[in-house]
Design a protein around this motif. Structure first.
Motif, PDB file in Angstrom:
ATOM      1  N   TYR A  70     -20.147  37.396  15.751  1.00  0.00           N
ATOM      2  CA  TYR A  70     -20.372  37.221  14.323  1.00  0.00           C
ATOM      3  C   TYR A  70     -21.833  36.931  14.027  1.00  0.00           C
ATOM      4  N   CYS A  71     -22.311  37.532  12.977  1.00  0.00           N
ATOM      5  CA  CYS A  71     -23.628  37.246  12.435  1.00  0.00           C
ATOM      6  C   CYS A  71     -23.461  36.190  11.346  1.00  0.00           C
ATOM      7  N   ALA A  72     -24.433  35.279  11.237  1.00  0.00           N
ATOM      8  CA  ALA A  72     -24.341  34.225  10.236  1.00  0.00           C
ATOM      9  C   ALA A  72     -25.723  33.904   9.677  1.00  0.00           C
ATOM     10  N   ALA A  73     -25.745  33.443   8.434  1.00  0.00           N
ATOM     11  CA  ALA A  73     -26.998  33.098   7.766  1.00  0.00           C
ATOM     12  C   ALA A  73     -26.963  31.647   7.303  1.00  0.00           C
ATOM     13  N   ARG A  74     -28.103  30.975   7.492  1.00  0.00           N
ATOM     14  CA  ARG A  74     -28.194  29.579   7.098  1.00  0.00           C
ATOM     15  C   ARG A  74     -29.477  29.336   6.326  1.00  0.00           C
ATOM     16  N   TRP A  75     -29.373  28.747   5.162  1.00  0.00           N
ATOM     17  CA  TRP A  75     -30.559  28.415   4.360  1.00  0.00           C
ATOM     18  C   TRP A  75     -31.410  27.399   5.113  1.00  0.00           C
ATOM     19  N   ASP A 126     -35.034  26.429   7.733  1.00  0.00           N
ATOM     20  CA  ASP A 126     -35.816  26.863   8.878  1.00  0.00           C
ATOM     21  C   ASP A 126     -35.526  26.102  10.161  1.00  0.00           C
ATOM     22  N   SER A 127     -34.719  25.081  10.097  1.00  0.00           N
ATOM     23  CA  SER A 127     -34.483  24.295  11.309  1.00  0.00           C
ATOM     24  C   SER A 127     -33.396  24.940  12.161  1.00  0.00           C
ATOM     25  N   VAL A 128     -33.443  24.639  13.446  1.00  0.00           N
ATOM     26  CA  VAL A 128     -32.477  25.200  14.380  1.00  0.00           C
ATOM     27  C   VAL A 128     -31.151  24.454  14.254  1.00  0.00           C
ATOM     28  N   ARG A 129     -30.079  25.202  14.100  1.00  0.00           N
ATOM     29  CA  ARG A 129     -28.740  24.632  14.023  1.00  0.00           C
ATOM     30  C   ARG A 129     -27.793  25.475  14.857  1.00  0.00           C
ATOM     31  N   THR A 130     -26.949  24.804  15.621  1.00  0.00           N
ATOM     32  CA  THR A 130     -26.040  25.533  16.495  1.00  0.00           C
ATOM     33  C   THR A 130     -24.578  25.349  16.136  1.00  0.00           C
ATOM     34  N   SER A 131     -24.292  24.564  15.127  1.00  0.00           N
ATOM     35  CA  SER A 131     -22.911  24.306  14.740  1.00  0.00           C
ATOM     36  C   SER A 131     -22.469  25.253  13.634  1.00  0.00           C
ATOM     37  N   VAL A 132     -21.220  25.692  13.731  1.00  0.00           N
ATOM     38  CA  VAL A 132     -20.658  26.632  12.763  1.00  0.00           C
ATOM     39  C   VAL A 132     -20.795  26.126  11.335  1.00  0.00           C
ATOM     40  N   GLY A 133     -20.571  24.850  11.130  1.00  0.00           N
ATOM     41  CA  GLY A 133     -20.537  24.292   9.790  1.00  0.00           C
ATOM     42  C   GLY A 133     -21.851  24.325   9.030  1.00  0.00           C
ATOM     43  N   TYR A 134     -22.948  24.548   9.715  1.00  0.00           N
ATOM     44  CA  TYR A 134     -24.250  24.585   9.052  1.00  0.00           C
ATOM     45  C   TYR A 134     -24.547  25.943   8.412  1.00  0.00           C
ATOM     46  N   TYR A 135     -23.758  26.937   8.722  1.00  0.00           N
ATOM     47  CA  TYR A 135     -24.056  28.296   8.263  1.00  0.00           C
ATOM     48  C   TYR A 135     -23.303  28.625   6.974  1.00  0.00           C
ATOM     49  N   ASN A 136     -24.038  29.253   6.051  1.00  0.00           N
ATOM     50  CA  ASN A 136     -23.520  29.485   4.713  1.00  0.00           C
ATOM     51  C   ASN A 136     -22.729  30.787   4.581  1.00  0.00           C
TER      52      ASN A 136
END
Length: 124
Positions: free
Chosen positions: A95-100, A102-112
């Motif tokens: 799956y591709c995901a986008a997150r508002w 610039d910081s690095v995040r690896t948890s599913v819940g951070y992605y919008n």
């Protein structure tokens, strides 16, 4: 309407390569960090790689480090995942995901936003 559409999945033998692409629309691409996740049958969705919005900083799961490369083309609003030296344990829906931001995040819940996924199958 935000859309993320993955492509490039398929069946490959162990040791082979695949290149996944994610085309985005409906968002200001350069304001989003992008990530790839995967989910194997019966398992939770797990982080694979991410690339930041501006500096293009990358971060990888230990299981793919040195084999996978994430990159982005801000002119085309796309993100790719080059996967080399594939192993049977890499078999999953990717799956591709986008997150508002610039910081690095690896948890599913951070992605919008999320794409629908593309199947990758690695045979032994």
């Amino acid at each position: 309407q935000v859309q993320l559409v993955e492509s490039g999945g398929g069946l490959v033998q162990a040791g082979g390569s695949l290149r996944l692409s994610c085309a985005t629309s409906g968002l200001t691409f350069t304001r989003y960090s992008m990530g790839w996740f995967r989910q194997a049958p019966g398992k939770e969705r797990e982080f694979v790689a991410t690339i930041s919005e501006i500096a293009g900083r990358t971060y990888y799961a230990d299981s793919v480090k040195g084999r996978f490369t994430i990159s982005r083309d801000n002119a085309k609003n796309t993100v790719t995942l080059q996967m080399n030296s594939l192993k049977p344990e890499d078999t999953a829906v990717y799956y591709c995901a986008a997150r508002w931001g610039d910081s690095v995040r690896t948890s599913v819940g951070y992605y919008n936003y999320w794409g629908q996924g593309t199947q990758v199958t690695v045979s032994s």
